[in-house]
Design a protein around this motif. Structure first.
Motif, short mmCIF file in Angstrom:
data_model
loop_
_atom_site.label_atom_id
_atom_site.label_comp_id
_atom_site.label_asym_id
_atom_site.label_seq_id
_atom_site.Cartn_x
_atom_site.Cartn_y
_atom_site.Cartn_z
N GLU A 137 0.94 -1.30 0.00
CA GLU A 137 -0.11 -0.12 -0.02
C GLU A 137 0.92 1.23 -0.02
OE1 GLU A 137 -3.48 2.23 2.52
OE2 GLU A 137 -2.65 0.61 3.49
N ALA A 138 1.74 1.11 0.82
CA ALA A 138 2.74 2.36 0.93
C ALA A 138 3.58 2.58 -0.32
CB ALA A 138 3.80 2.20 2.27
N ALA A 139 3.91 1.46 -1.08
CA ALA A 139 4.60 1.73 -2.22
C ALA A 139 3.69 2.23 -3.31
CB ALA A 139 4.98 0.20 -2.72
N ILE A 140 2.59 1.76 -3.44
CA ILE A 140 1.48 2.29 -4.37
C ILE A 140 1.58 3.82 -4.21
CG2 ILE A 140 -0.85 2.02 -5.06
CD1 ILE A 140 -0.77 -0.67 -4.54
N LYS A 141 1.26 4.09 -2.82
CA LYS A 141 0.96 5.51 -2.49
C LYS A 141 2.24 6.54 -2.89
CE LYS A 141 -3.07 5.03 -0.43
NZ LYS A 141 -4.53 5.47 -0.78
N LEU A 142 3.37 5.89 -2.74
CA LEU A 142 4.38 6.66 -3.06
C LEU A 142 4.36 6.97 -4.67
CD1 LEU A 142 7.00 8.20 -2.33
CD2 LEU A 142 8.15 6.15 -2.23
N LYS A 143 4.37 5.69 -5.35
CA LYS A 143 4.19 6.00 -6.92
C LYS A 143 3.00 6.84 -7.38
CE LYS A 143 6.22 1.50 -7.67
NZ LYS A 143 5.92 -0.08 -8.16
N HIS A 144 2.06 6.73 -6.53
CA HIS A 144 0.92 7.79 -6.98
C HIS A 144 1.44 9.18 -6.72
CE1 HIS A 144 -2.56 4.84 -6.63
NE2 HIS A 144 -1.75 4.67 -7.76
N PHE A 145 2.13 9.52 -5.54
CA PHE A 145 2.37 10.85 -5.54
C PHE A 145 3.46 11.22 -6.33
CE2 PHE A 145 6.30 13.03 -3.58
CZ PHE A 145 5.95 14.32 -3.55
N SER A 146 4.59 10.52 -6.60
CA SER A 146 5.72 10.88 -7.36
C SER A 146 5.39 11.12 -8.80
CB SER A 146 6.77 9.74 -7.06
OG SER A 146 7.90 10.25 -7.82
N GLY A 147 4.53 10.01 -9.10
CA GLY A 147 4.14 10.20 -10.61
C GLY A 147 3.14 11.26 -10.97
N ALA A 148 2.45 11.88 -10.04
CA ALA A 148 1.61 12.97 -10.27
C ALA A 148 2.07 14.26 -9.99
CB ALA A 148 0.43 12.65 -9.77
N ALA A 149 3.19 14.50 -9.08
CA ALA A 149 3.57 15.51 -8.30
C ALA A 149 4.40 16.37 -9.32
CB ALA A 149 4.50 15.37 -7.40
N ASN A 150 4.23 17.75 -9.30
CA ASN A 150 4.91 18.73 -10.16
C ASN A 150 6.37 18.76 -9.22
OD1 ASN A 150 6.33 20.94 -10.93
ND2 ASN A 150 4.52 22.38 -10.90
N LYS A 151 7.35 18.17 -9.84
CA LYS A 151 8.50 18.00 -9.29
C LYS A 151 9.64 19.05 -8.99
CE LYS A 151 9.20 13.05 -10.55
NZ LYS A 151 7.87 12.87 -10.86
N SER A 152 9.13 20.30 -9.62
CA SER A 152 9.75 21.37 -9.30
C SER A 152 9.09 22.20 -8.12
CB SER A 152 9.53 22.56 -10.32
OG SER A 152 8.18 22.79 -10.68
N THR A 153 7.94 21.74 -7.55
CA THR A 153 7.43 22.17 -6.29
C THR A 153 7.30 21.36 -5.35
OG1 THR A 153 5.07 21.95 -7.06
CG2 THR A 153 6.11 24.08 -7.67
N ARG A 154 7.84 20.27 -5.27
CA ARG A 154 7.70 19.29 -4.41
C ARG A 154 6.52 18.76 -3.96
NH1 ARG A 154 12.63 22.47 -1.29
NH2 ARG A 154 14.34 21.96 -2.65
N ALA A 155 6.00 18.90 -2.71
CA ALA A 155 4.85 18.63 -2.23
C ALA A 155 4.00 19.85 -2.09
CB ALA A 155 4.81 17.58 -1.05
N SER A 156 4.29 21.02 -2.53
CA SER A 156 3.60 22.10 -2.05
C SER A 156 2.13 22.52 -2.56
CB SER A 156 4.26 23.50 -2.34
OG SER A 156 4.45 23.41 -3.89
N HIS A 157 1.68 21.99 -3.69
CA HIS A 157 0.55 21.88 -4.27
C HIS A 157 -0.50 21.22 -3.65
CE1 HIS A 157 -2.99 21.47 -7.12
NE2 HIS A 157 -2.52 22.54 -7.68
N PRO A 158 -1.73 21.67 -3.22
CA PRO A 158 -2.86 20.90 -2.40
C PRO A 158 -2.92 19.46 -2.78
CG PRO A 158 -3.50 23.16 -2.72
CD PRO A 158 -2.28 23.03 -3.63
#
Length: 218
Positions: A137-158
């Motif tokens: 579950e954690a691996a899937i969640k990390l892949k979801h975050f990393s795959g969809a994230a704007n890598k220039s703003t890290r996790a700042s977008h809501p």
């Protein structure tokens, strides 16, 4: 881009407890040629452990393929394990160098002796996927975050922040204890984050999981 991380391998020897003294003597006797036992350092290190531990320190001479190194065998109830291999001169070992030296020690010293006395050798893989150190579950969640994230703003977008929080909660619920450095390496080497962002996220991760654990305890 690679889907796996190159990692340092672990090695352990397990077998009949009553044969352990013979195993120790056999390992020491087998250290000829490029590998040898540093008996003086072995005695010094063992003497300084509390309680007294069974330790054997090996050294390997440098050659065209490998630098000179020291390898420690640390005693367990039913055998030994290798906690570390270190270069005897300046610098550090790459993953490939470390694992090649461990394989050489197994082939030249550990395996023949272990087989002789009825012991077995176990090693970990030299590469790991995300699922090797995170729950599914954690691996899937990390892949979801990393795959969809704007890598220039890290996790700042809501939206990115919610997916990051989902990952943190999944890690906490599964009681996973991934190493923050390994997380940073995965983000950078496997999933394409720049190095600064990867290390910032890993530091945030370490703080967040510690806070979640503290909350549960109080």
């Amino acid at each position: 881009m690679a889907e796996k991380l190159e990692v340092f391998q672990d090695m352990a020897i397990h077998g009949p407890i009553d044969k352990r003294p013979e195993l120790r003597e056999g390992l020491i006797a087998a250290a000829v040629g490029s590998w040898r036992v540093d008996l003086k350092r072995t005695e010094e290190v063992a003497h300084n452990t509390v309680p007294l531990e069974d330790v054997v320190l090996f050294q390997r001479d440098a050659d065209n393929d490998h630098p000179a190194v020291g390898l420690t065998l640390w005693g367990t109830e039913d055998g030994y394990y290798v906690p570390n291999i270190v270069p005897l001169e300046k610098g550090s070992l790459s993953f490939a160098q470390y694992n090649a030296l461990l394989k050489d020690f197994i082939a030249q010293i550990a395996e023949p002796v272990a087989t002789q006395f009825g012991f077995t050798i176990s090693t970990t893989q030299d590469q790991q996927t995300l699922e090797d150190w995170l729950s599914l579950e954690a691996a899937i969640k990390l892949k979801h975050f990393s795959g969809a994230a704007n890598k220039s703003t890290r996790a700042s977008h809501p939206s990115d922040q919610r997916r990051w929080f989902d990952f943190l909660v999944a890690v906490h619920r599964a009681d996973d204890k991934p190493d923050a450095d390994k997380l940073a390496r995965w983000l950078h080497e496997v999933d394409g984050w720049d190095q600064d962002s990867a290390h910032t996220l890993a530091a945030d991760f370490e703080t967040a999981v510690a806070l979640l654990a503290y909350y549960e305890e109080h």
